[in-house]
Every structure is written in C-alpha cells, then in structure tokens.
Scaffold this motif. Structure first.
Motif: not given
Length: 425
Positions: A84-92, A184-194, A196-205
C-alpha cells in the motif's frame, strides 16, 4: 517492438499495431512486427491449452467467507502495508488499481481509484475472481505467476479480446525462505493510463515486500530462540526447536539443519523424521520442541489453563514437558476453546458450528479456525471429534460476574451459558 516506447509516444497507435499483431498471429498469418517474446510464448501456451480468444470465460467467484479464509492463511497479509505504501499513493492519481492475488490466481485484495474499480468489475476483475493464465488468457496476474518475473501486458497483448482496453503490470511475490510462489501484485488500469515506468515500479515494490517477509522470518526465529535456549539447556540430549513451518531456531546434540520436514498437522505422540528418526514433538511458544527418542515414551500430562476471567483479555497458559508458555487468544479462538473445555468428550465440526452460529452447515469456518488453533496447540488438540487430547488437564478461569463471560460473544451456546450462570448467580 518495444511496446512501452511506442505507447509513451502514441497510445492509440501502439494499441492499433498490437491489435494487428494479435489478429495476424491468431489467424496463422505473418504479423507486421513480432510480439515481445514473453507475450508470444504466453499466446502459444493459450493456443495449446484451448483458451478462446474471443470469449471472456469466467469461473465462479469465491464466497466472501472463502476470500477471508484465504486472506488469513496467506503470508501476503503481512506485506500489505508495504504494498500500500509503495503503490497506493500513486495509483489513484494515475487512474490505476492495485490488485493482490494468491498463488492460485484468486484476487484477494483490490484497492485504488473507485472509477477504475467499477470498470474492473465489468471485466470480472473482482474479489475472489480466478485470473490464472490458463483460465482468462495472457494477463498481468496469471502470466507473471507462470514465468516468475514481472510482466507488463498492454492492450491487445491480452489474449482474450475483451481485455484489450486494459493495461496491467504484475510482479510475483515469492517466499524468501524457499522460493515458493505466494502470489502476484498487479497495477492495472484503462489503456490510456499506461506508463513505461509502471513495470519497474511494481517490480521494485514486490522486492520490498519479499525483503519485509525475510525480516519478519528472522525476527520470529530470534524470538523463538530466546524461549528455546533455556529449554534445550535443561533437557539435554538430541533436540531442536523449530517454528511452525519447521525452520530451526536452536539445536542441541545434532548437526545444525536449516529446516526439518513436518506434517501439515503435527500429531500427538511420537513421529518419525528422516534426519532424526523417532521424535517426540511438543508445542513450544510459536513453534515445536522436537526431541529424538530411542523408544516411544508415554507423554507427560500437560496442564492447560484457559483464562477468561478478564472480559477484554483472553489467554491460554500451557505447562508440560517443554516448560511453560502462554498465548493471547482472539475472541473467536477463546469461544472455540471454551466450548471444547465444556465438552471434554469432543464436538464435531457441525456441532461447533451450531454452538457458534446456530447453523450446523457453517463447518468451513469452524474447520478453518481450528486449523489455526492447532498451529499453536498442535497435538494437544485432537480431532474427529475436536477435543483436548486425553493427556491434558484443562482448567477454565471464569469472571466473577457470569455476565462478563466472553461478553462480546454472540455464539448461541456461549450466550446460553451466560444466561444460566447469571440465573444461578
């Protein structure tokens, strides 16, 4: 084709290109560009297993009760604060959601943008849903679980067409002790929210979560070692103290081993272990005292005190051959152990469900809770029927005022005993 670079410039163009790639590959034709290797291999698995790319096939959702049971049983619950600390601050803000699934691909937690959560419902991306790759095709939960590394799935890289309006980046979380997949932890959203740094971010968390699990394991062994040291010094012989999963905290008289194999449910009496032979296993704090024995020896009588005298604090105290230890009880475990202390001859799962909920059909909840109780009571709690073992003495300390007996309990059997005791009192 580097999807992230193309999409960073023009999401719509990247999505159209991927759709053309997917259509050509599924039709057996030549694609305009090659799909990424991780995606191509996933598509090949889907074609071999018969997943239908044009139909969204969903298996039944888990019940809310089963989701809660899996949450309680999953080690991932210990790292939710890290996630939550690593991901939720930005996902919303980024119009994403965070999804955490177990090792079977079942969605156990889902948080983030309310608007995106509603859209996820339309895709069947709900609590209790099954997102294994061989069920719903290439996706950000099932595919990372198969390849055991972070994977981003963008637009038509999803094998099932209805998921092509979505972008997902998922990373596996493994048990740092043995490499076993936890989920597995996953960050998902509609196509327009893609991004390029999301994968590295999720992997680091995900790596931070694994580091947290490693830290918790070391701390738990240190606590158990502090309890084990005086016990092993007193008993001598060949012995070791291990946690509930068999990881060694302290040993004496035997070569050090990191872990011993224990049955899922540790039985009463003596069991045979590959490295030690016949061993007496007794509960000790949050683990087990394992003593090598030349011949099976009769178990000593163990004294158990169920202390319910204080309305807001419930505990269990055990004194036996391994010394003495105590355990704070949750309200539910206090109810169950009280009912078993009252019924020393034992109760079936259906009987306890009737006592607890007034519904004998709720055996799944009862069995799940008693499985957790056996983690710290071990062979002191027998089953078929559930009961304290014959070589235990059980004492229940009750409050002075009968109305203070488990005052927050709504279990029919407990409420009835409160009523009867108050009437006599």
């Amino acid at each position: 084709m580097d999807v992230t670079q193309v999409a960073a410039v023009d999401v719509t163009h990247a999505a159209r290109m991927l759709d053309a790639v997917r259509s050509a590959r599924l039709a057996g034709g030549r694609a305009p560009v090659a799909p990424r290797p991780v995606i191509e291999r996933s598509w090949e698995r889907m074609l071999r297993s018969g997943v239908d790319p044009d139909h969204d096939v969903r298996t039944g959702l888990l019940s809310r009760e089963e989701v809660e049971r899996r949450r309680e049983a999953s080690a991932l619950r210990h790292v939710l604060p890290v996630l939550r600390e690593g991901l939720l601050s930005a996902v919303d803000i980024a119009q994403h959601i965070m999804v955490v699934a177990d090792d079977e691909g079942r969605v156990l937690w889902r948080e983030g943008s309310p608007q995106v959560l509603r859209k996820a419902d339309g895709l069947g991306f709900e609590l209790g849903a099954d997102w294994r790759e061989d069920v719903v095709g290439t996706n950000g939960i099932g595919t990372p679980a198969v390849v055991r590394r972070p994977v981003q799935v963008f637009a038509a890289e999803h094998f099932v067409r209805s998921h092509a309006t979505w972008t997902c980046a998922g990373a596996p979380i493994t048990d740092p002790r043995d490499g076993r997949l936890l989920g597995v932890v996953d960050v998902s959203g509609p196509l327009t929210t893609m991004h390029p740094a999301t994968l590295a971010w999720v992997g680091a968390v995900a790596k931070l979560a694994e580091a947290r699990l490693r830290e918790l394991h070391v701390r738990s062994l240190e606590r158990l070692r502090a309890v084990a040291a005086p016990v092993l010094a007193r008993i001598g012989g060949r012995a070791l103290v291990v946690d509930r999963d068999g990881w060694a905290a302290a040993v004496t008289g035997v070569p050090y081993t990191r872990r011993i194999a224990l049955p899922e449910s540790v039985p009463a009496g003596v069991l045979s272990l590959p490295s030690l032979g016949p061993c007496a296993v007794e509960p000790l704090a949050d683990g087990w005292l394992v003593r090598a024995v030349e011949e099976p020896a009769p178990r000593e009588v163990t004294r158990i005190v169920l202390d319910l005298a204080q309305p807001r604090r419930r505990s269990l105290r055990v004194r036996g051959g391994a010394g003495h230890w105590s355990h704070e009880l949750s309200p539910r475990h206090a109810e169950l152990l009280y009912l078993l202390a009252v019924h020393r001859s034992g109760r079936s799962a259906a009987g306890l469900a009737e006592d607890m909920f007034g519904d004998p059909a709720r055996t799944v909840t009862v069995r799940a809770e008693l499985s957790r109780v056996r983690r710290y009571l071990g062979g002191l709690l027998a089953h078929r029927p559930y009961r304290f073992s014959d070589d235990t003495e059980v004492e229940v300390l009750l409050p002075d005022d009968p109305r203070d007996l488990l005052p927050h309990s709504t279990a029919p059997a407990v409420a009835e005993r409160r009523r009867r005791s108050a009437a006599v009192h």
